[in-house]
Motif scaffolding. Structure first.
Motif, PDB file in Angstrom:
ATOM      1  N   UNK A  59     -77.667  39.070 -26.654  1.00 37.20           N
ATOM      2  CA  UNK A  59     -78.793  40.015 -26.655  1.00 37.20           C
ATOM      3  C   UNK A  59     -78.794  40.828 -25.362  1.00 37.20           C
ATOM      4  N   UNK A  60     -78.521  40.191 -24.249  1.00 39.16           N
ATOM      5  CA  UNK A  60     -78.519  40.897 -22.963  1.00 39.16           C
ATOM      6  C   UNK A  60     -77.478  42.020 -22.958  1.00 39.16           C
ATOM      7  N   UNK A  61     -76.288  41.748 -23.481  1.00 38.48           N
ATOM      8  CA  UNK A  61     -75.240  42.777 -23.563  1.00 38.48           C
ATOM      9  C   UNK A  61     -75.633  43.872 -24.545  1.00 38.48           C
ATOM     10  N   UNK A  62     -76.204  43.467 -25.662  1.00 42.16           N
ATOM     11  CA  UNK A  62     -76.675  44.408 -26.680  1.00 42.16           C
ATOM     12  C   UNK A  62     -77.702  45.365 -26.064  1.00 42.16           C
ATOM     13  N   UNK A  63     -78.692  44.805 -25.405  1.00 41.75           N
ATOM     14  CA  UNK A  63     -79.753  45.593 -24.790  1.00 41.75           C
ATOM     15  C   UNK A  63     -79.203  46.514 -23.703  1.00 41.75           C
ATOM     16  N   UNK A  64     -78.330  45.977 -22.862  1.00 42.42           N
ATOM     17  CA  UNK A  64     -77.745  46.768 -21.775  1.00 42.42           C
ATOM     18  C   UNK A  64     -76.945  47.948 -22.326  1.00 42.42           C
ATOM     19  N   UNK A  65     -76.188  47.697 -23.392  1.00 37.19           N
ATOM     20  CA  UNK A  65     -75.399  48.764 -24.011  1.00 37.19           C
ATOM     21  C   UNK A  65     -76.300  49.910 -24.476  1.00 37.19           C
ATOM     22  N   UNK A  66     -77.419  49.582 -25.068  1.00 35.32           N
ATOM     23  CA  UNK A  66     -78.342  50.608 -25.551  1.00 35.32           C
ATOM     24  C   UNK A  66     -79.032  51.303 -24.374  1.00 35.32           C
ATOM     25  N   UNK A  67     -79.483  50.522 -23.408  1.00 37.65           N
ATOM     26  CA  UNK A  67     -80.195  51.106 -22.266  1.00 37.65           C
ATOM     27  C   UNK A  67     -79.287  51.987 -21.408  1.00 37.65           C
ATOM     28  N   UNK A  68     -77.980  51.743 -21.445  1.00 34.57           N
ATOM     29  CA  UNK A  68     -77.041  52.602 -20.714  1.00 34.57           C
ATOM     30  C   UNK A  68     -76.978  54.005 -21.308  1.00 34.57           C
ATOM     31  N   UNK A  69     -77.211  54.115 -22.605  1.00 34.03           N
ATOM     32  CA  UNK A  69     -77.079  55.403 -23.288  1.00 34.03           C
ATOM     33  C   UNK A  69     -78.405  56.062 -23.666  1.00 34.03           C
ATOM     34  N   UNK A  70     -79.485  55.293 -23.694  1.00 32.49           N
ATOM     35  CA  UNK A  70     -80.779  55.808 -24.158  1.00 32.49           C
ATOM     36  C   UNK A  70     -81.888  55.335 -23.226  1.00 32.49           C
ATOM     37  N   UNK A  71     -82.964  56.089 -23.216  1.00 35.92           N
ATOM     38  CA  UNK A  71     -84.115  55.700 -22.390  1.00 35.92           C
ATOM     39  C   UNK A  71     -85.178  55.018 -23.256  1.00 35.92           C
ATOM     40  N   UNK A 121     -87.416  51.681 -24.632  1.00 36.72           N
ATOM     41  CA  UNK A 121     -88.086  50.568 -23.971  1.00 36.72           C
ATOM     42  C   UNK A 121     -87.496  49.251 -24.463  1.00 36.72           C
ATOM     43  N   UNK A 122     -87.528  48.283 -23.591  1.00 33.72           N
ATOM     44  CA  UNK A 122     -87.054  46.940 -23.933  1.00 33.72           C
ATOM     45  C   UNK A 122     -87.876  46.375 -25.093  1.00 33.72           C
ATOM     46  N   UNK A 123     -89.148  46.736 -25.157  1.00 34.05           N
ATOM     47  CA  UNK A 123     -90.031  46.244 -26.225  1.00 34.05           C
ATOM     48  C   UNK A 123     -89.515  46.649 -27.600  1.00 34.05           C
ATOM     49  N   UNK A 124     -89.113  47.893 -27.755  1.00 37.72           N
ATOM     50  CA  UNK A 124     -88.594  48.374 -29.041  1.00 37.72           C
ATOM     51  C   UNK A 124     -87.271  47.710 -29.391  1.00 37.72           C
ATOM     52  N   UNK A 125     -86.406  47.611 -28.408  1.00 38.45           N
ATOM     53  CA  UNK A 125     -85.094  46.999 -28.632  1.00 38.45           C
ATOM     54  C   UNK A 125     -85.270  45.555 -29.087  1.00 38.45           C
ATOM     55  N   UNK A 126     -86.081  44.820 -28.360  1.00 38.67           N
ATOM     56  CA  UNK A 126     -86.275  43.404 -28.660  1.00 38.67           C
ATOM     57  C   UNK A 126     -86.969  43.203 -30.011  1.00 38.67           C
ATOM     58  N   UNK A 127     -87.946  44.052 -30.330  1.00 39.19           N
ATOM     59  CA  UNK A 127     -88.670  43.920 -31.600  1.00 39.19           C
ATOM     60  C   UNK A 127     -87.727  44.095 -32.788  1.00 39.19           C
ATOM     61  N   UNK A 128     -86.882  45.098 -32.741  1.00 41.06           N
ATOM     62  CA  UNK A 128     -85.926  45.352 -33.828  1.00 41.06           C
ATOM     63  C   UNK A 128     -84.881  44.238 -33.884  1.00 41.06           C
ATOM     64  N   UNK A 129     -84.321  43.902 -32.757  1.00 39.82           N
ATOM     65  CA  UNK A 129     -83.292  42.860 -32.693  1.00 39.82           C
ATOM     66  C   UNK A 129     -83.821  41.541 -33.260  1.00 39.82           C
ATOM     67  N   UNK A 130     -84.989  41.139 -32.802  1.00 46.06           N
ATOM     68  CA  UNK A 130     -85.567  39.869 -33.267  1.00 46.06           C
ATOM     69  C   UNK A 130     -85.894  39.890 -34.755  1.00 46.06           C
ATOM     70  N   UNK A 131     -86.380  41.012 -35.254  1.00 48.68           N
ATOM     71  CA  UNK A 131     -86.731  41.091 -36.673  1.00 48.68           C
ATOM     72  C   UNK A 131     -85.475  40.983 -37.538  1.00 48.68           C
ATOM     73  N   UNK A 132     -84.384  41.602 -37.112  1.00 53.20           N
ATOM     74  CA  UNK A 132     -83.123  41.490 -37.854  1.00 53.20           C
ATOM     75  C   UNK A 132     -82.594  40.062 -37.767  1.00 53.20           C
ATOM     76  N   UNK A 133     -82.657  39.469 -36.586  1.00 48.96           N
ATOM     77  CA  UNK A 133     -82.238  38.067 -36.417  1.00 48.96           C
ATOM     78  C   UNK A 133     -83.003  37.165 -37.388  1.00 48.96           C
ATOM     79  N   UNK A 134     -84.313  37.371 -37.476  1.00 47.92           N
ATOM     80  CA  UNK A 134     -85.152  36.547 -38.348  1.00 47.92           C
ATOM     81  C   UNK A 134     -84.848  36.764 -39.826  1.00 47.92           C
ATOM     82  N   UNK A 135     -84.470  37.985 -40.184  1.00 48.48           N
ATOM     83  CA  UNK A 135     -84.206  38.309 -41.590  1.00 48.48           C
ATOM     84  C   UNK A 135     -82.898  37.688 -42.081  1.00 48.48           C
TER      85      UNK A 135
END
Length: 127
Positions: free
Chosen positions: A26-38, A40-54
């Motif tokens: 997750x840390x690498x995933x988040x960093x990859x996105x934050x390197x290219x886009x501005x 928020x961590x909240x949005x990234x984590x919310x989507x990531x966690x919801x997909x993980x749960x699904x």
């Protein structure tokens, strides 16, 4: 019985995808996105966690930003809609109406990737 066969096929297909590439934490995933886009961590984590749960609990997931949710993960439109609505509810945000959604996909493209879901949340959440 047919449901069990389809579920096994889905799990097998996901395992092939997830095991065919290097593990992305997750840390690498988040960093990859934050390197290219501005975003928020909240949005990234919310989507990531919801997909993980699904996705099936019995497999080790390896989510990448460019994964196609419909073609790679075999999530249907109705379930995607439910996932997105639940993300907006979790964030206490208003879910965009149909016209707003159409305008977003016309501007950003129709392919629904993990990254596109994060962009969608960022586009419509109030800051």
């Amino acid at each position: 019985m047919l449901e069990n066969v389809l579920n096994k096929k889905w799990v097998t297909n996901l395992k092939v995808i997830f095991n065919s590439r290097p593990k992305l934490t997750y840390e690498e995933f988040s960093k990859e996105i934050l390197n290219d886009y501005s975003f928020t961590e909240t949005s990234i984590k919310a989507v990531y966690n919801k997909i993980q749960d699904y996705l099936p609990k019995k497999i080790e997931k390896n989510i990448y930003p460019d994964d196609d949710l419909i073609n790679d993960y075999e999530i249907d439109d109705e379930d995607l809609g439910d996932l997105m609505i639940s993300i907006f509810e979790k964030l206490n945000q208003r879910f965009p109406n149909t016209n707003e959604q159409k305008a977003f996909y016309k501007k950003k493209g129709e392919k629904i990737t993990v990254l596109r879901m994060i962009q969608f949340v960022e586009e419509f959440k109030t800051r």
